[in-house]
Design an enzyme around this catalytic site. Structure first.
Site, PDB file in Angstrom:
ATOM      1  N   ALA A 133       0.810  -1.217   0.000  1.00  0.00           N
ATOM      2  CA  ALA A 133       0.000   0.000   0.000  1.00  0.00           C
ATOM      3  C   ALA A 133       0.845   1.269   0.000  1.00  0.00           C
ATOM      4  O   ALA A 133       1.991   1.262   0.434  1.00  0.00           O
ATOM      5  CB  ALA A 133      -0.908  -0.006   1.231  1.00  0.00           C
ATOM      6  N   ASP A 148      -0.092  -9.203  12.047  1.00  0.00           N
ATOM      7  CA  ASP A 148       1.169  -8.599  11.574  1.00  0.00           C
ATOM      8  C   ASP A 148       1.683  -7.645  12.647  1.00  0.00           C
ATOM      9  O   ASP A 148       1.897  -6.458  12.405  1.00  0.00           O
ATOM     10  CB  ASP A 148       0.914  -7.855  10.250  1.00  0.00           C
ATOM     11  CG  ASP A 148       2.204  -7.349   9.606  1.00  0.00           C
ATOM     12  OD1 ASP A 148       3.295  -7.854   9.961  1.00  0.00           O
ATOM     13  OD2 ASP A 148       2.128  -6.450   8.759  1.00  0.00           O
ATOM     14  N   LYS A 179      -4.872   5.266   2.742  1.00  0.00           N
ATOM     15  CA  LYS A 179      -4.133   4.016   2.497  1.00  0.00           C
ATOM     16  C   LYS A 179      -4.714   3.359   1.258  1.00  0.00           C
ATOM     17  O   LYS A 179      -5.873   2.953   1.238  1.00  0.00           O
ATOM     18  CB  LYS A 179      -4.273   3.086   3.712  1.00  0.00           C
ATOM     19  CG  LYS A 179      -3.580   1.740   3.511  1.00  0.00           C
ATOM     20  CD  LYS A 179      -3.419   0.967   4.816  1.00  0.00           C
ATOM     21  CE  LYS A 179      -2.670  -0.345   4.593  1.00  0.00           C
ATOM     22  NZ  LYS A 179      -2.339  -1.031   5.849  1.00  0.00           N
TER      23      LYS A 179
END
Ligand SMILES: Nc1ncnc2c1ncn2[C@@H]1O[C@H](COP(=O)(O)OP(=O)(O)O)[C@@H](O)[C@H]1O
Ligand SMILES: [Mg+2]
Length: 204
Positions: free
Chosen positions: A10, A120, A25
């Protein structure tokens, strides 16, 4: 608009949305994928990220407020939470490591108590707000029906982050675990899983 970051997937930039400071984003097209498949993947990840940001927020975890989601463009416009990443904060203020890590551990425990995993969890995906609160971002790899394995993977990622991105702060990881244990329901199941994940890595 000011570009902040270009990650693997992104482009992130800062600008204004209806008079408010916002972060944009946008997931870039990947030329090596079939165009239809690529559109589907980008829009699906965008939707997943927006949904998890909202769900985490409903569970009482500070996340950016979503202003707008455009699935065909694979774009999320959200609140610019300000502050700085935990990564930057730890580099600039290593003396705050214990305090920061205790917040990381308790925030993660609250997220997991709501059965949400992050997927993540690096020190770039956690932001220390100007008021000292902890904000989690970048949920596109997360899940809202998190298993013990998913949660163990979150904790293991943090442990690795503290042994690679933050050498010298290995001891701080124990603070994360202590705070996690104090807040998480059935923390031992997850921490046992962390050990299992580590052993797997060792013997395969
Ligand atoms: N809502 C936000 N408010 C403030 N900073 C943000 C926000 N979203 C992202 N950032 C900044 O941009 C960086 C990259 O955003 P992130 O969502 O993690 O994208 P990527 O998927 O590329 O990692 C973050 O590490 C953080 O510094
Ligand atoms: Mg990120």
């Amino acid at each position: 608009m000011d570009s902040i970051a270009s990650g693997a997937e992104a482009d992130i930039s800062r600008g204004e949305f209806l008079g408010r400071r916002a972060v944009f984003k946008v997931r870039r097209p990947k030329g090596y994928r079939d165009p239809d498949l690529d559109r589907r993947i980008r829009s699906q990840r965008t939707r997943a990220e927006a949904r998890l940001l909202r769900e985490a927020r409903s569970a009482g975890i500070r996340t950016p407020v979503i202003y707008s989601v455009d699935l065909p463009k694979a774009e999320i416009i959200m609140e610019d939470v300000g502050g700085e990443t935990i990564k930057a904060r730890l580099h600039a203020h290593p003396e705050e490591a214990d305090e920061i890590c205790a917040k990381v551990g308790s925030t993660l425990a609250r997220l997991h108590n709501a059965r949400i995993s992050h997927g993540d969890l690096t020190t770039s995906n956690m932001v220390m707000l100007p008021d000292g609160r902890m904000c989690f971002i970048d949920f596109s790899m997360g899940t809202s029906l998190a298993t013990t394995e998913d949660m163990g993977t979150d904790v293991r990622l943090l442990e690795r982050a503290f042994s690679s991105a933050h050498p010298g702060l290995e001891g701080a990881y124990q603070r994360i675990v202590d705070a996690y244990r104090a807040e998480k329901n059935d923390a031992e199941a997850v921490l046992g899983k962390v050990q299992e994940i580590k052993n797997r890595g060792r013997y395969t």
